[in-house]
Design a protein around this motif. Structure first.
Motif, PDB file in Angstrom:
ATOM      1  N   THR A  17       0.781  -1.069   0.063  1.00  0.00           N
ATOM      2  CA  THR A  17       0.098   0.024   0.054  1.00  0.00           C
ATOM      3  C   THR A  17       0.953   1.276   0.062  1.00  0.00           C
ATOM      4  O   THR A  17       0.459   2.339  -0.370  1.00  0.00           O
ATOM      5  N   TRP A  18       1.975   1.246   0.410  1.00  0.00           N
ATOM      6  CA  TRP A  18       2.967   2.353   0.613  1.00  0.00           C
ATOM      7  C   TRP A  18       4.054   2.264  -0.468  1.00  0.00           C
ATOM      8  O   TRP A  18       4.607   1.276  -0.593  1.00  0.00           O
ATOM      9  N   THR A  19       4.729   3.415  -0.799  1.00  0.00           N
ATOM     10  CA  THR A  19       5.673   3.581  -1.625  1.00  0.00           C
ATOM     11  C   THR A  19       6.827   3.316  -0.943  1.00  0.00           C
ATOM     12  O   THR A  19       7.823   2.588  -1.721  1.00  0.00           O
ATOM     13  N   GLU A  20       7.031   3.477   0.280  1.00  0.00           N
ATOM     14  CA  GLU A  20       8.489   3.335   1.003  1.00  0.00           C
ATOM     15  C   GLU A  20       8.335   1.881   1.388  1.00  0.00           C
ATOM     16  O   GLU A  20       7.138   1.294   1.491  1.00  0.00           O
ATOM     17  N   SER A  21       9.369   1.535   2.049  1.00  0.00           N
ATOM     18  CA  SER A  21       9.598   0.046   2.447  1.00  0.00           C
ATOM     19  C   SER A  21       8.845   0.036   3.860  1.00  0.00           C
ATOM     20  O   SER A  21       8.973   0.838   4.700  1.00  0.00           O
ATOM     21  N   GLY A  22       8.079  -1.191   3.869  1.00  0.00           N
ATOM     22  CA  GLY A  22       7.362  -1.602   5.150  1.00  0.00           C
ATOM     23  C   GLY A  22       6.071  -0.540   5.315  1.00  0.00           C
ATOM     24  O   GLY A  22       5.431  -0.329   4.226  1.00  0.00           O
ATOM     25  N   GLN A  23       5.943  -0.430   6.419  1.00  0.00           N
ATOM     26  CA  GLN A  23       4.618   0.016   6.893  1.00  0.00           C
ATOM     27  C   GLN A  23       4.705   1.033   8.072  1.00  0.00           C
ATOM     28  O   GLN A  23       5.716   1.261   8.689  1.00  0.00           O
ATOM     29  N   PRO A  24       3.849   2.434   7.891  1.00  0.00           N
ATOM     30  CA  PRO A  24       3.939   3.445   8.852  1.00  0.00           C
ATOM     31  C   PRO A  24       3.800   2.939  10.218  1.00  0.00           C
ATOM     32  O   PRO A  24       3.138   1.955  10.596  1.00  0.00           O
ATOM     33  N   ALA A  25       4.558   3.485  11.175  1.00  0.00           N
ATOM     34  CA  ALA A  25       4.260   3.340  12.731  1.00  0.00           C
ATOM     35  C   ALA A  25       4.329   4.613  13.234  1.00  0.00           C
ATOM     36  O   ALA A  25       4.407   5.704  12.680  1.00  0.00           O
ATOM     37  N   ALA A  26       4.267   4.513  14.666  1.00  0.00           N
ATOM     38  CA  ALA A  26       4.141   5.755  15.333  1.00  0.00           C
ATOM     39  C   ALA A  26       5.344   6.626  15.143  1.00  0.00           C
ATOM     40  O   ALA A  26       6.634   6.321  15.160  1.00  0.00           O
ATOM     41  N   ALA A  43      -6.146  -1.525  14.535  1.00  0.00           N
ATOM     42  CA  ALA A  43      -5.682  -0.388  15.106  1.00  0.00           C
ATOM     43  C   ALA A  43      -4.461   0.046  14.624  1.00  0.00           C
ATOM     44  O   ALA A  43      -3.574  -0.828  14.499  1.00  0.00           O
ATOM     45  N   GLU A  44      -4.384   1.317  14.261  1.00  0.00           N
ATOM     46  CA  GLU A  44      -2.967   1.611  13.780  1.00  0.00           C
ATOM     47  C   GLU A  44      -2.327   2.975  14.615  1.00  0.00           C
ATOM     48  O   GLU A  44      -3.168   3.677  15.268  1.00  0.00           O
ATOM     49  N   ALA A  45      -0.927   2.905  14.652  1.00  0.00           N
ATOM     50  CA  ALA A  45      -0.424   3.960  15.346  1.00  0.00           C
ATOM     51  C   ALA A  45       0.434   4.823  14.600  1.00  0.00           C
ATOM     52  O   ALA A  45       1.553   4.275  14.127  1.00  0.00           O
ATOM     53  N   TRP A  46       0.240   5.991  14.113  1.00  0.00           N
ATOM     54  CA  TRP A  46       1.037   6.732  12.936  1.00  0.00           C
ATOM     55  C   TRP A  46       1.436   8.068  13.774  1.00  0.00           C
ATOM     56  O   TRP A  46       1.026   8.460  14.964  1.00  0.00           O
ATOM     57  N   GLY A  47       2.164   8.971  13.141  1.00  0.00           N
ATOM     58  CA  GLY A  47       2.531  10.359  13.906  1.00  0.00           C
ATOM     59  C   GLY A  47       1.467  11.067  13.283  1.00  0.00           C
ATOM     60  O   GLY A  47       0.892  11.825  14.141  1.00  0.00           O
ATOM     61  N   SER A  48       1.128  11.229  12.074  1.00  0.00           N
ATOM     62  CA  SER A  48       0.059  12.355  11.628  1.00  0.00           C
ATOM     63  C   SER A  48      -0.411  11.792  10.108  1.00  0.00           C
ATOM     64  O   SER A  48       0.161  10.939   9.545  1.00  0.00           O
ATOM     65  N   GLY A  59     -14.211   0.778  11.774  1.00  0.00           N
ATOM     66  CA  GLY A  59     -14.469   0.671  13.272  1.00  0.00           C
ATOM     67  C   GLY A  59     -13.052   0.522  14.508  1.00  0.00           C
ATOM     68  O   GLY A  59     -13.206   0.477  15.307  1.00  0.00           O
ATOM     69  N   TYR A  60     -12.044   0.692  13.388  1.00  0.00           N
ATOM     70  CA  TYR A  60     -10.603   0.759  14.439  1.00  0.00           C
ATOM     71  C   TYR A  60     -10.377   2.118  14.882  1.00  0.00           C
ATOM     72  O   TYR A  60     -10.852   3.089  14.401  1.00  0.00           O
ATOM     73  N   THR A  61      -9.306   2.290  15.763  1.00  0.00           N
ATOM     74  CA  THR A  61      -8.617   3.375  16.186  1.00  0.00           C
ATOM     75  C   THR A  61      -7.364   3.752  15.771  1.00  0.00           C
ATOM     76  O   THR A  61      -6.521   2.892  15.517  1.00  0.00           O
ATOM     77  N   LEU A  62      -7.148   5.057  15.106  1.00  0.00           N
ATOM     78  CA  LEU A  62      -5.996   5.496  14.561  1.00  0.00           C
ATOM     79  C   LEU A  62      -5.536   6.416  15.457  1.00  0.00           C
ATOM     80  O   LEU A  62      -5.963   7.427  15.818  1.00  0.00           O
ATOM     81  N   THR A  63      -4.334   6.159  16.056  1.00  0.00           N
ATOM     82  CA  THR A  63      -3.511   6.979  17.168  1.00  0.00           C
ATOM     83  C   THR A  63      -2.598   7.674  16.485  1.00  0.00           C
ATOM     84  O   THR A  63      -1.352   7.065  15.768  1.00  0.00           O
ATOM     85  N   LEU A  64      -2.541   8.941  16.675  1.00  0.00           N
ATOM     86  CA  LEU A  64      -1.580   9.867  16.198  1.00  0.00           C
ATOM     87  C   LEU A  64      -0.845  10.515  17.058  1.00  0.00           C
ATOM     88  O   LEU A  64      -1.293  11.167  18.177  1.00  0.00           O
TER      89      LEU A  64
END
Length: 203
Positions: A17-26, A43-48, A59-64
């Motif tokens: 899904t992402w151009t960059e290697s891997g998946q986004p994280a906090a 549930a996912e944890a990103w920065g912004s 129905g999930y929570t996105l933590t920023l």
């Protein structure tokens, strides 16, 4: 901290899904490009996040928690399904959840430390509940008369500053600071009030 750009439609926790290697994280800043749909399957944890395409909540929570961007959430596309957002950032950031299609369901602001101010820079509707925990300030943009509509309840244990002539929620529970400007009237209607409209004028 890294920036992740969507490469097409897909699940948020899929590398493809992402151009960059891997998946986004906090701590990482995510950009969902126009025409792309990124779907939460857990549930996912990103920065912004910048939502230019579509973010399907599931129905999930996105933590920023920060992301180093001036906007901790910038919604210029579409939110579909049920998306809950938990903001744990420690730096004052802008929130734009009201300029496009679809709304955040539950919005909870719980800073890990410090006393950051999160400023809503557009008229905002929250489909569920707004919770502001101790140490946080939620400001509806001083001087710009931003409207805030919360379909559910507002629980404020921090500081809620509303700079609008019309703010409303189903119920208001405040043990923190509540201030208004621009002649702001807070309208409370619904649960426990016999559906009678009550207003709190703090202008």
């Amino acid at each position: 901290m890294a920036t992740f750009n969507s490469t097409g439609s897909g699940n948020a926790n899929a590398d493809a899904t992402w151009t960059e290697s891997g998946q986004p994280a906090a701590g990482d800043h995510c950009i969902i490009a126009s025409g792309h749909t990124v779907t939460l399957t857990a549930a996912e944890a990103w920065g912004s996040v910048d939502i230019l395409g579509e973010l399907a909540g599931g129905g999930y929570t996105l933590t920023l928690n920060d992301g180093g961007n001036s906007y901790i959430i910038n919604h210029d596309g579409e939110i579909s399904g049920t998306l809950n957002v938990l903001i744990t950032g420690t730096t004052s950031r802008n929130i734009d959840t009201g300029a496009a299609t679809g709304n955040v369901n539950n919005l909870t602001i719980t800073p890990a430390s410090g006393t950051p101010t999160f400023t809503s820079i557009a008229d905002t509707t929250i489909a569920g509940n707004l919770t502001i925990n101790s140490g946080a300030t939620y400001d509806t943009d001083s001087g710009n008369n931003r409207q805030l509509t919360v379909t559910g309840d507002v629980t404020n244990a921090g500081t809620l500053t509303y700079n609008a002539s019309a703010v409303s929620s189903r119920k208001l529970i405040s043990t923190g600071t509540l201030t208004g400007a621009n002649g702001g009237v807070y309208t409370v209607t619904g649960a426990g009030l016999g559906d009678t409209v009550r207003t709190i004028d703090l202008g």
